[in-house]
Scaffold this motif. Sequence first.
Motif, mmCIF file in Angstrom:
data_model
loop_
_atom_site.group_PDB
_atom_site.id
_atom_site.type_symbol
_atom_site.label_atom_id
_atom_site.label_comp_id
_atom_site.label_asym_id
_atom_site.label_seq_id
_atom_site.Cartn_x
_atom_site.Cartn_y
_atom_site.Cartn_z
ATOM 1 N N MET A 1 0.848 -1.178 0.000
ATOM 2 C CA MET A 1 0.000 0.000 0.000
ATOM 3 C C MET A 1 0.887 1.233 0.000
ATOM 4 N N SER A 2 0.521 2.213 -0.804
ATOM 5 C CA SER A 2 1.252 3.475 -0.835
ATOM 6 C C SER A 2 0.286 4.593 -1.185
ATOM 7 N N GLN A 3 0.427 5.686 -0.495
ATOM 8 C CA GLN A 3 -0.341 6.880 -0.798
ATOM 9 C C GLN A 3 0.636 8.030 -0.958
ATOM 10 N N VAL A 4 0.343 8.911 -1.900
ATOM 11 C CA VAL A 4 1.256 9.999 -2.220
ATOM 12 C C VAL A 4 0.548 11.333 -2.030
ATOM 13 N N LYS A 5 1.219 12.248 -1.337
ATOM 14 C CA LYS A 5 0.747 13.618 -1.182
ATOM 15 C C LYS A 5 1.757 14.523 -1.868
ATOM 16 N N ILE A 6 1.238 15.447 -2.665
ATOM 17 C CA ILE A 6 2.086 16.384 -3.379
ATOM 18 C C ILE A 6 1.655 17.798 -2.994
ATOM 19 N N TYR A 7 2.593 18.564 -2.459
ATOM 20 C CA TYR A 7 2.333 19.933 -2.024
ATOM 21 C C TYR A 7 3.076 20.895 -2.932
ATOM 22 N N GLY A 8 2.418 22.002 -3.265
ATOM 23 C CA GLY A 8 3.086 23.017 -4.053
ATOM 24 C C GLY A 8 2.255 24.274 -4.174
ATOM 25 N N ASN A 37 -2.784 -0.280 -11.618
ATOM 26 C CA ASN A 37 -4.093 0.273 -11.241
ATOM 27 C C ASN A 37 -4.161 0.717 -9.778
ATOM 28 N N LYS A 38 -3.049 0.809 -9.084
ATOM 29 C CA LYS A 38 -3.024 1.221 -7.678
ATOM 30 C C LYS A 38 -2.421 2.611 -7.536
ATOM 31 N N ARG A 39 -3.165 3.617 -7.949
ATOM 32 C CA ARG A 39 -2.694 5.000 -7.834
ATOM 33 C C ARG A 39 -3.548 5.718 -6.803
ATOM 34 N N ALA A 40 -2.882 6.276 -5.781
ATOM 35 C CA ALA A 40 -3.572 7.064 -4.756
ATOM 36 C C ALA A 40 -2.758 8.332 -4.523
ATOM 37 N N HIS A 41 -3.074 9.382 -5.274
ATOM 38 C CA HIS A 41 -2.345 10.645 -5.193
ATOM 39 C C HIS A 41 -3.294 11.741 -4.724
ATOM 40 N N ARG A 42 -2.790 12.605 -3.862
ATOM 41 C CA ARG A 42 -3.541 13.768 -3.396
ATOM 42 C C ARG A 42 -2.678 15.000 -3.624
ATOM 43 N N ILE A 63 6.842 19.360 -2.621
ATOM 44 C CA ILE A 63 7.175 18.360 -1.611
ATOM 45 C C ILE A 63 6.330 17.133 -1.914
ATOM 46 N N ILE A 64 6.991 15.994 -2.030
ATOM 47 C CA ILE A 64 6.309 14.729 -2.321
ATOM 48 C C ILE A 64 6.489 13.826 -1.111
ATOM 49 N N GLU A 65 5.381 13.451 -0.487
ATOM 50 C CA GLU A 65 5.403 12.530 0.648
ATOM 51 C C GLU A 65 4.785 11.214 0.205
ATOM 52 N N LEU A 66 5.506 10.137 0.431
ATOM 53 C CA LEU A 66 5.000 8.808 0.106
ATOM 54 C C LEU A 66 4.808 8.042 1.411
ATOM 55 N N ILE A 99 12.574 19.896 -5.906
ATOM 56 C CA ILE A 99 11.894 18.640 -5.589
ATOM 57 C C ILE A 99 12.376 18.154 -4.228
ATOM 58 N N GLU A 100 11.448 17.938 -3.325
ATOM 59 C CA GLU A 100 11.783 17.371 -2.025
ATOM 60 C C GLU A 100 10.914 16.135 -1.825
ATOM 61 N N ILE A 101 11.528 15.055 -1.361
ATOM 62 C CA ILE A 101 10.845 13.767 -1.260
ATOM 63 C C ILE A 101 11.030 13.220 0.150
ATOM 64 N N CYS A 102 9.961 12.674 0.714
ATOM 65 C CA CYS A 102 10.043 12.019 2.010
ATOM 66 C C CYS A 102 9.205 10.743 1.964
ATOM 67 N N ILE A 103 9.818 9.642 2.352
ATOM 68 C CA ILE A 103 9.107 8.374 2.473
ATOM 69 C C ILE A 103 8.806 8.151 3.951
#
Length: 129
Positions: A1-8, A37-42, A63-66, A99-103
């Motif tokens: 399971m993975s969910q992605v949040k993108i802030y900008g 088919n498992k895309r969950a982006h906000r 900022i991309i948070e996974l 680009i900033e990324i945090c898992i």
Amino acid sequence: MSQVKIYGVKEPLRAIRNRLSDVIHGCVVEALQFPINKRAHRFFYLEPDDFFMPEGRSENYVIIELMMMEGRTVETKKKLINLLFERISQQIGLSVNDIEICILESPAHNWGFRGKTGDEAAITYPINV
């Protein structure tokens, strides 16, 4: 399971939203062996006055948070981060400085979906990659 949040910042992020989502998803599919088919982006659109950013960043800074279940190796997570930097830079045109990324990881039992906890749900793709 993975969910992605993108802030900008609202306008620049809105202009690249669909392409950025496609690039992020492609990286997740490749690095984490996710089903297509498992895309969950906000997307979180911020007014310029509401988004304080480090010096040297442009209005394109994101900022991309996974958020994902624990289990991926350090190598797999580094592969994902490096793919994101490379492909977002090449395909979207953002500077790697923007680009900033945090898992963020949590145990499967902390997740709930399809009426079960993550450690009880049948997951059809590998977590321990």
